[in-house]
Write a protein that holds these residues in place. Structure first.
Motif, PDB file in Angstrom:
ATOM      1  N   SER A 250       0.846  -1.185   0.000  1.00  0.00           N
ATOM      2  CA  SER A 250       0.000   0.000   0.000  1.00  0.00           C
ATOM      3  C   SER A 250       0.885   1.240   0.000  1.00  0.00           C
ATOM      4  CB  SER A 250      -0.927   0.014   1.214  1.00  0.00           C
ATOM      5  OG  SER A 250      -0.174   0.071   2.417  1.00  0.00           O
ATOM      6  N   ALA A 251       0.345   2.339  -0.499  1.00  0.00           N
ATOM      7  CA  ALA A 251       1.105   3.591  -0.561  1.00  0.00           C
ATOM      8  C   ALA A 251       0.182   4.766  -0.297  1.00  0.00           C
ATOM      9  CB  ALA A 251       1.764   3.751  -1.927  1.00  0.00           C
ATOM     10  N   SER A 252       0.666   5.714   0.506  1.00  0.00           N
ATOM     11  CA  SER A 252      -0.058   6.966   0.702  1.00  0.00           C
ATOM     12  C   SER A 252       0.949   8.103   0.657  1.00  0.00           C
ATOM     13  CB  SER A 252      -0.812   6.971   2.033  1.00  0.00           C
ATOM     14  OG  SER A 252       0.082   6.821   3.114  1.00  0.00           O
ATOM     15  N   ALA A 253       0.576   9.168  -0.023  1.00  0.00           N
ATOM     16  CA  ALA A 253       1.458  10.336  -0.138  1.00  0.00           C
ATOM     17  C   ALA A 253       1.376  11.133   1.155  1.00  0.00           C
ATOM     18  CB  ALA A 253       1.055  11.191  -1.325  1.00  0.00           C
ATOM     19  N   GLY A 254       2.440  11.088   1.935  1.00  0.00           N
ATOM     20  CA  GLY A 254       2.417  11.743   3.233  1.00  0.00           C
ATOM     21  C   GLY A 254       1.285  11.201   4.078  1.00  0.00           C
ATOM     22  N   THR A 255       0.513  12.109   4.663  1.00  0.00           N
ATOM     23  CA  THR A 255      -0.613  11.694   5.496  1.00  0.00           C
ATOM     24  C   THR A 255      -1.938  11.888   4.775  1.00  0.00           C
ATOM     25  OG1 THR A 255      -0.654  13.891   6.502  1.00  0.00           O
ATOM     26  CG2 THR A 255       0.624  12.186   7.623  1.00  0.00           C
ATOM     27  N   ALA A 256      -1.911  11.909   3.452  1.00  0.00           N
ATOM     28  CA  ALA A 256      -3.141  12.097   2.684  1.00  0.00           C
ATOM     29  C   ALA A 256      -4.133  10.980   3.004  1.00  0.00           C
ATOM     30  CB  ALA A 256      -2.835  12.098   1.192  1.00  0.00           C
TER      31      ALA A 256
ATOM     32  N   TRP B  60       2.590  16.758   5.418  1.00  0.00           N
ATOM     33  CA  TRP B  60       1.311  17.132   6.031  1.00  0.00           C
ATOM     34  C   TRP B  60       0.530  18.131   5.190  1.00  0.00           C
ATOM     35  CZ3 TRP B  60       4.600  18.523  10.858  1.00  0.00           C
ATOM     36  CH2 TRP B  60       5.095  17.339  11.434  1.00  0.00           C
ATOM     37  N   THR B  61       1.001  18.432   3.976  1.00  0.00           N
ATOM     38  CA  THR B  61       0.303  19.433   3.178  1.00  0.00           C
ATOM     39  C   THR B  61      -1.092  18.970   2.779  1.00  0.00           C
ATOM     40  OG1 THR B  61       1.388  18.587   1.178  1.00  0.00           O
ATOM     41  CG2 THR B  61       2.413  20.478   2.284  1.00  0.00           C
ATOM     42  N   GLU B  62      -1.326  17.674   2.703  1.00  0.00           N
ATOM     43  CA  GLU B  62      -2.671  17.192   2.393  1.00  0.00           C
ATOM     44  C   GLU B  62      -3.620  17.411   3.560  1.00  0.00           C
ATOM     45  OE1 GLU B  62      -4.282  15.947  -0.162  1.00  0.00           O
ATOM     46  OE2 GLU B  62      -2.642  16.049  -1.591  1.00  0.00           O
ATOM     47  N   GLU B  63      -3.081  17.525   4.753  1.00  0.00           N
ATOM     48  CA  GLU B  63      -3.916  17.765   5.933  1.00  0.00           C
ATOM     49  C   GLU B  63      -4.191  19.260   6.124  1.00  0.00           C
ATOM     50  OE1 GLU B  63      -6.033  16.614   9.483  1.00  0.00           O
ATOM     51  OE2 GLU B  63      -5.221  15.403   7.841  1.00  0.00           O
ATOM     52  N   TYR B  64      -3.152  20.085   5.936  1.00  0.00           N
ATOM     53  CA  TYR B  64      -3.272  21.509   6.243  1.00  0.00           C
ATOM     54  C   TYR B  64      -3.403  22.395   5.013  1.00  0.00           C
ATOM     55  CZ  TYR B  64      -1.469  20.058  10.838  1.00  0.00           C
ATOM     56  OH  TYR B  64      -1.282  19.452  12.049  1.00  0.00           O
ATOM     57  N   GLY B  65      -2.713  22.046   3.955  1.00  0.00           N
ATOM     58  CA  GLY B  65      -2.608  22.903   2.792  1.00  0.00           C
ATOM     59  C   GLY B  65      -1.159  23.246   2.510  1.00  0.00           C
TER      60      GLY B  65
END
Length: 726
Positions: A253-259, A605-610
Motif C-alpha cells: 500500500s502507498a499513501s502520499a504523506g498523510t493524505a 502534512w500538506t494534504e492535511e493543512y494545505g
C-alpha cells in the motif's frame, strides 16, 4: 511580565522582515529563532531555561496533591499496573509487549506454554533509558524477530534481527528504516521492508523521504537488498507491506504523506520473490483502503470508498480490481468500521465460521458478529463497559478464538478473549502490576453546538461527589479541556493517569471529539482539514463555552491542553479566544503555518493543512496560523510550551517563535518554555513521562486555582466542592 516574582522575559529582537507571498504581506519578526545553533537563539533559549526554572521553583511551595514529591508518587501509582499487549501467535510461541509498574520501557516477551522470558529490553540495550523500541515483528514460524530501535527521540529506526531461541542478533544493523513495516516470507530467511534511499543520492532537503520497498535476505549486507517497489511514485510516500500466511501473496500500500488516500497493489510471489508482478487493487481512488488475503484464500478489502464510515468488501485475489468487489459489511450510518476478524475450524479447516466486526459509535467501541458468507448480523459481544478496544487478533493457523485489548477512563488496559464455542468474552491477561486505588469518578458525554450548527461531543470526567444525582456539576471547578482534531485520529475513552490525578484532586477533565479526527468517519475528518481547519477551532471553542454555560467551570478556571497537531489547536485557541482560558499547555506544537512544511516532516502534512506555496492554500493557513495572529496589548492566558530537542517531527522552532511573540505582546500571565533534551516527539522512559506530566499539571493547577502554596495534603480546592464532598 505582570508577575514581579519572576525575572523579565529574555530579550528577543524583532526583525523588520515582511515578505510578499502570493499577494499577502507576511511579517516574520522572529525568523532568527528558527536556527537552534545561532548564538542569539542559544542565548535566548538559555535565558528561557532560567526563567522557567524560577517559575518552577514556585511549585516547591505547592501543598496537597500537587506537591512535587506527592504528585510524582501518585502518578507512579496510577501508572504502576503497567500494561500488556494482545498476543502475536507464531507456531507454538506467543509474543507480546509488557511493562511492569517499575520499568522505564516496555519489553518484548516470548512465551512457550507456561514458560516465558524477556526477549528484548530497551534498558538492557541502553541503561540510560534514551533508546526506544519503535517496532517488532516475529517471523511466521516464530524463530526470528525483526525489531527497530532509535535513540534520543529521533525516531530514526535501526533494524536488526535476533534468533528467538538464543536471543542473539543475527542480522543488522540496517539504518534508514524509520516507520518501516516488516513482512516475513515463510521460512524466516527473507522479508520485505521499507527503507529510504541513501542520502548521497538525494538533495539535502529530501533525505527524509524517497522510501522504497526492498527484499532483504537475512545475513546479507543491506546494500545487496533488491528494490521491488516505489520507483517513480510520489517521493513523500509511506508504504505498507504484508505477505499472506501461505507466502503466496504480497500486498503493498502507498499513501502520499498523510493524505487520506491509499493505493493498494497485489502480487503473486513467484519462485523469484525479488521480481513480483503487481496488479492494482485500488489505485487512484479518493479513499483509504486496506487489503489482505485471509486463510480462506479470498481477498478482503476494508475501505471508505463510497462509504465514509467504512465497509468491508471481498473478491478473488486473482481479480482484485474495484469492479470485482462485493460488499460483505455495508456502511453503518451511526458507527465507523474499525476492524474485522474471522474464526474457523483451525489448521486445514479454513472456511470462516464467524465474522467479528469492531465499530466506533461516537467514540465508544462495540463488537458485532455476522455470518461470514453474507454479512448478516447475528449478535454482539458483551464488552466490559463503555470504552474502547484495539485489535482483533487471531492465530495465524486459525481457530475459534479472538483476542482484543479493552480500556476506559477508569480501567487499566487488559486483554480479553472471545471464544466462538461458548460465545463468551473473558479476561485473558491483566496488566502485570498492582492496580491502584482509584478515585470515585463519573464520566458523561456532553454535546455542544459549533458555530455552523454541527453537534460536537466531549467526555467529561469528574469526581462523583462533585455532581448531583443527574450528573450535573454542584459547583464550577478548575477544568482541563483536551483536544486534537486532526489526521483522522480519534480520542476514544482510555485510562489516563493524568486525568485521574487531576480529577482526584478536585478538577474536571474534558476530552473533546473535534472535527478533523476520526470519531465519525472520513467525512468528519475532512470537515476539519485544509480549507475547513477553522471548524476544529470553532468546535473546541463551542465545547469550552458549553462547560462554562453548564456550570462545570468558569473562564478563570479553564485550561486547554494539546500536543503536536493538538498544540496547533491550543495555539489557535489562545490567539483566537484568549478570553476563554486561564491557562494553556502547548506541547511539541505546530504554530507557524506559513513555513511549517520547510521543517521536520512538514512536507508530508500538506494534504492535511494545505500547501503554503499555493496562493489559495496560503490564505487558508494565514487565516488561523497562531504565530501570525498575536496582537500587542492582549492579556493572553498563562502559557507553558513544552518542547523536546530531539524532535524530528515537529521542530521546536514553532514554540520558540510564538513564545517570543506572546512575551512581547501580552499584558497577562506568564508565557514560558520548558525544554527537554534526549527525547523526541514519540516514546520516552516512564520517569521522563512522569516528570513532564508533573510540571504540566502543576502549571495548570497553579493558574486555575486548584493548587496554592501550603494547601493541606488531602484537601481539594475550595471552589470545587463543599466540606461534605471531601
Amino acid at each position: 511580565m505582570t508577575d514581579p516574582a519572576l525575572p523579565a522575559y529574555p530579550h528577543a529582537h524583532r526583525l523588520d522582515l515582511v515578505e510578499d507571498l502570493h499577494t499577502h504581506r507576511v511579517a516574520d519578526p522572529y525568523r532568527w529563532l528558527e536556527d537552534a545553533s545561532d548564538p542569539d537563539t542559544e542565548r535566548w533559549s538559555a535565558e528561557q531555561d532560567a526563567l522557567y526554572a524560577a517559575y518552577r521553583a514556585r511549585f516547591d511551595a505547592l501543598g496537597g496533591a500537587f506537591a512535587t514529591e506527592r504528585l510524582t508518587a501518585r502518578l507512579g501509582e496510577l501508572l504502576g499496573a503497567g500494561f500488556v499487549s494482545t498476543p502475536a501467535w507464531r507456531g507454538g510461541r506467543r509474543f507480546f509487549s509488557r511493562r511492569a509498574g517499575d520499568q522505564e520501557h516496555a519489553v518484548v516477551v516470548v512465551a512457550e506454554g507456561d514458560d516465558e522470558r524477556v526477549l528484548l529490553d530497551p534498558v538492557a540495550l541502553d541503561p540510560a533509558g534514551t533508546t526506544t523500541l519503535d517496532a517488532w515483528q516475529p517471523s511466521k514460524e516464530g524463530e526470528r524477530l525483526a525489531y527497530q530501535v532509535s535513540t534520543g527521540g529521533t525516531e530514526e529506526s535501526v533494524l536488526r534481527v535476533l534468533d528467538v531461541a538464543t536471543g542473539e542478533v543475527v542480522d543488522g544493523p540496517i539504518d534508514r528504516a524509520r516507520y518501516s513495516p516488516v513482512a516475513w516470507l515463510p521460512g524466516g530467511e527473507a522479508f520485505f521492508y521499507v527503507r529510504r534511499l541513501a542520502p548521497e543520492l538525494l538533495p539535502e532537503d529530501e533525505r527524509q523521504y524517497h522510501r522504497r520497498v526492498w527484499l532483504h535476505r537475512v545475513g546479507t549486507p543491506a546494500d545487496q537488498d533488491v528494490e521491488v517497489f516505489g520507483a517513480g511514485l510520489d517521493h513523500t510516500n509511506y508504504y505498507g507491506v504484508s505477505v499472506s500466511r501461505d507466502g503466496r501473496w504480497l500486498i503493498v500500500s502507498a499513501s502520499a504523506g498523510t493524505a487520506p488516500r491509499t493505493d493498494v497493489w497485489i502480487a503473486e510471489i513467484a519462485a523469484d520473490a525479488a521480481a513480483p508482478a503487481f496488479v492494482e487493487v485500488a489505485v487512484g481512488l479518493d479513499a483509504e483502503t486496506g487489503a489482505w488475503v485471509a486463510r480462506d484464500g479470498r481477498l478482503y478489502v476494508h475501505t471508505d470508498q463510497d462509504a465514509p464510515r467504512g465497509r468491508l468488501a471481498v473478491t478473488d485475489p486473482e481479480r482484485p480490481g474495484v469492479e470485482h468487489w462485493t460488499t460483505l459489511l455495508a456502511e453503518r450510518a451511526d458507527a465507523v468500521l474499525e476492524d474485522v476478524a474471522f474464526t474457523d475450524g483451525g489448521d486445514d479447516e479454513r472456511v470462516p465460521t464467524l465474522l467479528l466486526a469492531s465499530w466506533r459509535r461516537h467514540a465508544v467501541s462495540e463488537v458485532t458478529t455476522h455470518d461470514p458468507a453474507t454479512g448478516e448480523a447475528t449478535g454482539a459481544l458483551e464488552l466490559p463497559g463503555l470504552g474502547s478496544i484495539s485489535g482483533l487478533v487471531t492465530r495465524p493457523e486459525g481457530g475459534p478464538e479472538v483476542w482484543f485489548s479493552y480500556t476506559d477512563h477508569t480501567s487499566v488496559p487488559a486483554v480479553h478473549r472471545f471464544d466462538e464455542r461458548t460465545r463468551r468474552v473473558t479476561l485473558w491477561a491483566s496488566a502485570p502490576g498492582e492496580v491502584p486505588d482509584l478515585p470515585d469518578v463519573v464520566t458523561r458525554q456532553v454535546e455542544a453546538t459549533s458555530a455552523d450548527g454541527t453537534t460536537v461531543r466531549a467526555f467529561v470526567v469528574a469526581r462523583a461527589d462533585a455532581v448531583d444525582a443527574d450528573g450535573r456539576p454542584l459547583a464550577p471547578a478548575p477544568t482541563i479541556l483536551y483536544g486534537y482534531g486532526g489526521f483522522q485520529i480519534s480520542l476514544d475513552p482510555a485510562y489516563s493517569a493524568t486525568t485521574l490525578a487531576w480529577v482526584e484532586a478536585g478538577g474536571v477533565y474534558v476530552v473533546a471529539n473535534l472535527r478533523g479526527g476520526g470519531e465519525e468517519g472520513e467525512d468528519w475528518h475532512r470537515a476539519g482539514m485544509r480549507a475547513h481547519k477553522q471548524h476544529v477551532f470553532d468546535d473546541f471553542h463551542a465545547v469550552a463555552e458549553l462547560l462554562v454555560a453548564d456550570g462545570w467551570t468558569t473562564t478563570d478556571r479553564l485550561a486547554c491542553w494539546g500536543g503536536s497537531n493538538g498544540g496547533l489547536l491550543v495555539g489557535a485557541a489562545l490567539t483566537q479566544r484568549p478570553d476563554l482560558f486561564a491557562a494553556v499547555v502547548c506541547s511539541a506544537p505546530l504554530l507557524d503555518m506559513v513555513r511549517y512544511q520547510r521543517f521536520g516532516l512538514g512536507v508530508t502534512w500538506t494534504e492535511e493543512y494545505g500547501d503554503a506555496d499555493d496562493a489559495e492554500q496560503l490564505g487558508w493557513l494565514l487565516g488561523y496560523s497562531p504565530y501570525h495572529h498575536v496582537v500587542d496589548g492582549t492579556a493572553y492566558p498563562a502559557t507553558l510550551f513544552t518542547v523536546f530537542e530531539g524532535d524530528t517531527r515537529v521542530d521546536p522552532l514553532h514554540a520558540r517563535k510564538l513564545a517570543a511573540a506572546l512575551q512581547a505582546a501580552t499584558t497577562g500571565a506568564p508565557v514560558l518554555v520548558r525544554r527537554e533534551t534526549g527525547v523526541g516527539h514519540g516514546g520516552r522512559a516512564l520517569s521522563r513521562t512522569i516528570g513532564l506530566t508533573v510540571e504540566q499539571l502543576q502549571h495548570v493547577a497553579w493558574q486555575t486555582g486548584l493548587a496554592a502554596p501550603g494547601r493541606r495534603a488531602a484537601e481539594p480546592a475550595p471552589v470545587v466542592v463543599g466540606e461534605e464532598g471531601r
